[in-house]
Design a protein around this motif. Structure first.
Motif, PDB file in Angstrom:
ATOM      1  N   GLU A 701     -42.254 -26.789 -25.074  1.00 63.53           N
ATOM      2  CA  GLU A 701     -42.544 -27.397 -23.771  1.00 63.53           C
ATOM      3  C   GLU A 701     -44.028 -27.302 -23.447  1.00 63.53           C
ATOM      4  O   GLU A 701     -44.603 -28.200 -22.828  1.00 63.53           O
ATOM      5  CB  GLU A 701     -41.707 -26.710 -22.683  1.00 63.53           C
ATOM      6  N   PHE A 702     -44.673 -26.226 -23.895  1.00 67.33           N
ATOM      7  CA  PHE A 702     -46.118 -26.057 -23.666  1.00 67.33           C
ATOM      8  C   PHE A 702     -46.895 -27.156 -24.391  1.00 67.33           C
ATOM      9  O   PHE A 702     -47.842 -27.733 -23.838  1.00 67.33           O
ATOM     10  CB  PHE A 702     -46.541 -24.675 -24.159  1.00 67.33           C
ATOM     11  N   LYS A 703     -46.476 -27.456 -25.623  1.00 71.02           N
ATOM     12  CA  LYS A 703     -47.155 -28.522 -26.372  1.00 71.02           C
ATOM     13  C   LYS A 703     -47.038 -29.852 -25.635  1.00 71.02           C
ATOM     14  O   LYS A 703     -48.016 -30.610 -25.512  1.00 71.02           O
ATOM     15  CB  LYS A 703     -46.533 -28.660 -27.765  1.00 71.02           C
ATOM     16  N   THR A 709     -51.071 -33.651 -23.400  1.00 69.60           N
ATOM     17  CA  THR A 709     -51.835 -34.209 -22.275  1.00 69.60           C
ATOM     18  C   THR A 709     -53.276 -33.701 -22.235  1.00 69.60           C
ATOM     19  O   THR A 709     -54.075 -34.179 -21.432  1.00 69.60           O
ATOM     20  CB  THR A 709     -51.168 -33.811 -20.950  1.00 69.60           C
ATOM     21  N   GLU A 710     -53.587 -32.705 -23.075  1.00 69.02           N
ATOM     22  CA  GLU A 710     -54.894 -32.044 -23.157  1.00 69.02           C
ATOM     23  C   GLU A 710     -55.279 -31.320 -21.858  1.00 69.02           C
ATOM     24  O   GLU A 710     -56.432 -30.998 -21.631  1.00 69.02           O
ATOM     25  CB  GLU A 710     -55.988 -33.036 -23.561  1.00 69.02           C
ATOM     26  N   ASP A 719     -58.938 -27.562 -28.570  1.00 74.98           N
ATOM     27  CA  ASP A 719     -57.620 -26.960 -28.761  1.00 74.98           C
ATOM     28  C   ASP A 719     -57.671 -25.564 -29.383  1.00 74.98           C
ATOM     29  O   ASP A 719     -56.648 -25.023 -29.799  1.00 74.98           O
ATOM     30  CB  ASP A 719     -56.753 -27.869 -29.627  1.00 74.98           C
ATOM     31  N   GLN A 720     -58.857 -24.968 -29.441  1.00 74.14           N
ATOM     32  CA  GLN A 720     -59.030 -23.685 -30.132  1.00 74.14           C
ATOM     33  C   GLN A 720     -58.086 -22.600 -29.603  1.00 74.14           C
ATOM     34  O   GLN A 720     -57.422 -21.907 -30.377  1.00 74.14           O
ATOM     35  CB  GLN A 720     -60.487 -23.219 -29.973  1.00 74.14           C
ATOM     36  N   SER A 763     -55.385 -26.206  -9.972  1.00 72.24           N
ATOM     37  CA  SER A 763     -55.322 -25.965  -8.532  1.00 72.24           C
ATOM     38  C   SER A 763     -56.371 -26.791  -7.805  1.00 72.24           C
ATOM     39  O   SER A 763     -56.131 -27.319  -6.720  1.00 72.24           O
ATOM     40  CB  SER A 763     -55.531 -24.474  -8.243  1.00 72.24           C
ATOM     41  N   MET A 764     -57.566 -26.898  -8.417  1.00 66.26           N
ATOM     42  CA  MET A 764     -58.645 -27.652  -7.770  1.00 66.26           C
ATOM     43  C   MET A 764     -58.427 -29.152  -7.876  1.00 66.26           C
ATOM     44  O   MET A 764     -58.696 -29.910  -6.962  1.00 66.26           O
ATOM     45  CB  MET A 764     -59.989 -27.268  -8.398  1.00 66.26           C
ATOM     46  N   GLU A 765     -57.932 -29.572  -9.034  1.00 66.67           N
ATOM     47  CA  GLU A 765     -57.780 -31.014  -9.261  1.00 66.67           C
ATOM     48  C   GLU A 765     -56.429 -31.534  -8.795  1.00 66.67           C
ATOM     49  O   GLU A 765     -56.206 -32.741  -8.765  1.00 66.67           O
ATOM     50  CB  GLU A 765     -57.936 -31.302 -10.756  1.00 66.67           C
ATOM     51  N   GLN A 766     -55.492 -30.589  -8.456  1.00 66.14           N
ATOM     52  CA  GLN A 766     -54.136 -30.972  -8.076  1.00 66.14           C
ATOM     53  C   GLN A 766     -53.546 -31.936  -9.097  1.00 66.14           C
ATOM     54  O   GLN A 766     -53.110 -33.043  -8.790  1.00 66.14           O
ATOM     55  CB  GLN A 766     -54.116 -31.613  -6.689  1.00 66.14           C
ATOM     56  N   THR A 767     -53.604 -31.475 -10.365  1.00 66.06           N
ATOM     57  CA  THR A 767     -53.105 -32.285 -11.463  1.00 66.06           C
ATOM     58  C   THR A 767     -51.648 -32.651 -11.245  1.00 66.06           C
ATOM     59  O   THR A 767     -50.826 -31.811 -10.913  1.00 66.06           O
ATOM     60  CB  THR A 767     -53.234 -31.508 -12.773  1.00 66.06           C
ATOM     61  N   SER A 768     -51.295 -33.876 -11.415  1.00 67.42           N
ATOM     62  CA  SER A 768     -49.918 -34.319 -11.222  1.00 67.42           C
ATOM     63  C   SER A 768     -49.048 -33.836 -12.365  1.00 67.42           C
ATOM     64  O   SER A 768     -49.409 -33.970 -13.533  1.00 67.42           O
ATOM     65  CB  SER A 768     -49.858 -35.840 -11.164  1.00 67.42           C
ATOM     66  N   PRO A 769     -47.895 -33.249 -12.050  1.00 68.11           N
ATOM     67  CA  PRO A 769     -47.001 -32.802 -13.116  1.00 68.11           C
ATOM     68  C   PRO A 769     -46.298 -33.966 -13.792  1.00 68.11           C
ATOM     69  O   PRO A 769     -46.225 -35.067 -13.250  1.00 68.11           O
ATOM     70  CB  PRO A 769     -45.986 -31.937 -12.371  1.00 68.11           C
TER      71      PRO A 769
END
Length: 771
Positions: A701-703, A709-710, A719-720, A763-769
């Motif tokens: 799920e993390f991938k 989505t990077e 991706d290191q 949190s700052m960008e309020q990335t959409s899930p």
């Protein structure tokens, strides 16, 4: 991370190490692990590895609460004075909360049930770590005050070894599950709710669906609708025992209510269903929790209780959402496992009833004994047995009294002891013939005071004694009123004697002032150049029928005039009541303006020169001030599931380092990998709270969510850091040499740091899930 510490250093004092060693393996394994985790988190906090708000919510969920003056200051009546705590200004256990400041330890007592062995341990803990006082709260908990945080792991272990946990005693979670203390022995109860309340406690404890609430969540059970023992309507969720004929067969179930609560804006719980079968109790509770966690307010702290969600939606929409969620829930085997044994639950008396009659005069005075019989003793529905209320002034019982009461319980009743929401203790299954001897034994330890459940038996929160939010001295006032009312209670009109008084130190209603005949909450008023302690008067609350209605504010009264207000209200009631009119009906009939006018002269504050005592609160010697009011911790801080996940990752990596120092390389590598997986799981929980605990599924799920989505990728390292996790999974923990194992630790640290950075960016960008 220093990597230079051992497990011995984490455990603290020699006393703490001794208790840890002696009690290892003598408590549920999951409880033992949680206590060890908290000990490690305390160590990491002292190392500066956990931020204040996360650690504060962590300790709150173990019942470790802040206390007045823990910001390192105390006003002496003229100015703030610093309190010289050893680490003042250098180490904190939460925002503006000094590490060495004494705090409060809340101990959950599910449905108020105690046995003598548990009472002995509570007495010992109060004596060794507190001020030798066990305080019974209005939610059947026990609280110890003036506790140092360094002593809490030992307290947890000693309680856990006796079957008591403090987990989720505070914080944004399901608090203690309360229940009618006379259920099972009361003739009016449909059935004994005790085993159902216990099943709810065990189901809720550490349940994953209660870890992301915006505020606390309280549950209560009552055996009947008419009496006040359970107070279900003031709770977030309540159950009233009910029976129903289904297909010709009598079934047990509950009337279920949701969305109640006191506080500054009291709401009565709304009817969710007139009857739910007992088999649906746990699944429906889980569905309610999931709806509350998903849709309840989290940012606005004063609107984060479920009562606001129910009010905003309306009960029908709320009910539909819950039923839809219930339909989607995967079957949990614990729903059946926890409910199936309840039919076998049984209390057994220690003795058979004696032929001796209870009205036999006590050798120490017939009058006192008869008063005690009248107010503190009730017949059980089981013939020949009685329940006895041990009245505790202000809810306090000393360590010595608690030990002696445990011995009395062993002598007369075995283990059927309950705490009550009126801050008293009930002894169940007292054989009729034992009542005179029991009275004498209680009198020897000063616990035979009569007038339980009367106007003398006042409920009060801690107020300015220890609460950071207290405005006026609720305990000081309660103590003064109790003394004065007890002196004249024998001659008092019975209608007045049967009234209830409840007092809170502020508007938050921990003393439950809304549901009393006469309620008070602490306020302050400016008079000239001074601030004067006052209490707001609340009249007409209904205590019976599970707190069926709330009282209304009438007028603010100077603290020192409150005893006169109580006397005057009593006189007005006696003179003005019509027939057998109840106090609530009397207050509703008399116009509010008339009541206010009748008390008007008592609102006047004399000048400071004329009577300086008005400027000093009850039980205090300082001139009154509101400068000591601090930020309360009842609401806790909003700490996300991601915050908790990342904190857990830190702790696991620290444990990996401890293992590395001990030379356990394979275990080190395994823990380091799990620390990375835990951090990844924490990130996922921000989007999907139901993420699996299986590391393989977490990584898949993390991938999908963070690598494809990077979102997780660093601007320069790309991706290191993610690859550290994937490589650790592929290589496994076995066969690594010391150098490779150390590299695993370092890579895990970089991965966790990258997870923190990712969380901050989101949190700052309020990335959409992802949907």
């Amino acid at each position: 991370m220093t990597g230079q510490v051992s497990q011995k250093e984490i455990s603290g004092s020699e006393s703490a190490k001794l208790w840890k060693r002696c009690l290892s393996g003598k408590m549920p394994p999951s409880w033992e692990k949680e206590i060890g985790d908290f000990e490690t988190e305390m160590f990491l906090k002292k190392q500066g590895k956990i931020e204040d708000k996360v650690f504060a919510e962590t300790r709150l969920r173990r019942g470790v609460y802040g206390q007045r003056y823990d910001n390192g200051k105390r006003h002496d009546g003229k100015e703030d004075r610093p309190i010289p705590y050893p680490t003042l200004g250098k180490l904190s256990k939460g925002p503006m909360t000094e590490w060495d400041a004494p705090g409060m330890q809340r101990i959950k007592i599910p449905w108020g049930g105690l046995n003598p062995d548990q009472m002995d341990v509570l007495a010992d803990l109060a004596e060794e770590y507190s001020d030798s006082i066990c305080h019974v709260t209005t939610r059947q908990d026990i609280q110890l005050h003036y506790v140092h945080i360094e002593d809490t792991p030992s307290i947890f272990r000693r309680l856990a070894a006796m079957g008591i946990t403090t987990r989720e005693a505070c914080g944004n979670s399901v608090r203690n599950v309360t229940a009618c203390p006379i259920a099972g022995v009361c003739s009016e109860a449909a059935f004994d709710v005790t085993p159902y309340a216990d099943a709810m406690f065990r189901f809720a404890l550490a349940h994953p669906d209660i870890q992301d609430f915006g505020r606390k969540f309280k549950i209560a059970f009552s055996g009947c609708k008419n009496n006040p023992c359970g107070l279900v309507t003031i709770h977030d969720m309540g159950y009233i025992a009910a029976k129903k004929i289904v297909d010709g067969v009598e079934k047990k179930g509950f009337e279920m209510v949701v969305g109640g609560g006191l506080g500054p804006l009291p709401y009565q719980a709304k009817l969710f269903s007139e009857f739910i079968p007992v088999e649906e109790m746990l699944p429906l509770a889980q569905a309610v929790w999931r709806i509350y966690a998903r849709y309840g307010e989290k940012k606005k702290r004063n609107r984060a209780r479920i009562k606001f969600l129910v009010a905003d939606w309306g009960i029908e929409k709320f009910k539909q959402m819950v039923m839809d969620e219930r339909a989607k829930l995967p079957v949990d085997p614990r729903w059946k496992e926890l409910i199936s044994p309840v039919e076998k639950y049984e209390e057994r008396p220690l003795k058979t009833p004696s032929a001796t009659r209870p009205l036999t005069p006590s050798p120490q005075g017939r009058g006192d004994y008869e008063r005690w019989l009248k107010t503190n003793v009730r017949p059980q529905r089981q013939e020949g047995y009685y329940l006895v209320v041990v009245s505790l002034p202000l809810g306090d019982i000393t360590s010595n009294q608690m030990r002696d009461l445990a011995a009395i319980a062993r002598k007369y009743i075995r283990d059927t002891v309950r705490t009550t929401v009126e801050q008293n203790i009930v002894l169940r299954w007292v054989a009729e013939g034992d009542l005179p001897a029991l009275y004498d034994d209680l009198k020897k330890i000063d616990l035979a005071q009569p007038f339980a459940g009367t106007i003398v038996d006042i409920t009060a929160c801690p107020g300015t004694d220890t609460c950071k939010l207290g405005v006026s001295s609720s305990r000081g006032l309660a103590g003064e009123l109790r003394t004065r009312l007890a002196e004249k209670s024998v001659q008092m009109n019975e209608a007045v004697r049967n009234l209830h008084i409840k007092i809170s130190g502020c508007f938050n209603s921990c003393g439950q002032h809304h549901i009393a005949d006469i309620g008070f909450y602490g306020v302050s008023r400016k008079v000239g150049n001074y601030v004067v302690p006052h209490f707001q008067l609340i009249l007409g609350g209904q205590w019976t029928e599970n707190a069926a209605s709330y009282g209304m504010a009438v007028v603010g009264i100077p603290s020192k005039n409150i005893p006169a207000v109580v006397d005057r209200l009593g006189e007005m009631y006696v003179k003005g009541r019509q027939g057998d009119e109840k106090f609530q009906a009397f207050i509703q009939r008399v116009e509010k303006i008339q009541l206010k006018k009748a008390l008007e002269d008592l609102t006047v504050v004399p000048s400071h020169d004329e009577n300086p005592s008005f400027y000093v609160d009850w039980g205090d010697v300082r001139e009154y001030t509101i400068s000591d009011i601090g930020k309360g911790e009842c609401a806790g801080e909003v700490v996300s599931l991601t915050d908790f996940g990342l904190k857990a990752a830190d702790r696991e990596l620290f444990e990996a380092q401890v293992q590395f120092e001990a030379g356990n390389l394979e275990k080190t590598a395994s823990l380091a990998f799990h620390a990375m997986a835990t951090a990844a799981q924490g990130l996922i929980k921000g989007q999907n709270p139901d993420v699996s605990n299986d590391p393989e599924k977490i990584i898949i799920e993390f991938k999908t969510r963070f690598c494809d989505t990077e979102i997780f990728y660093d601007r320069f390292a790309r991706d290191q850091f993610a690859n550290y996790l994937f490589r650790a999974q592929a290589e496994g923990p076995a066969g690594l040499n010391k150098e490779k194992t150390q590299q695993r630790i370092e890579e895990a640290q970089l991965f966790i740091d990258a997870a923190y950075n990712c969380h901050a960016r989101m949190s700052m960008e309020q990335t959409s899930p992802l949907p």
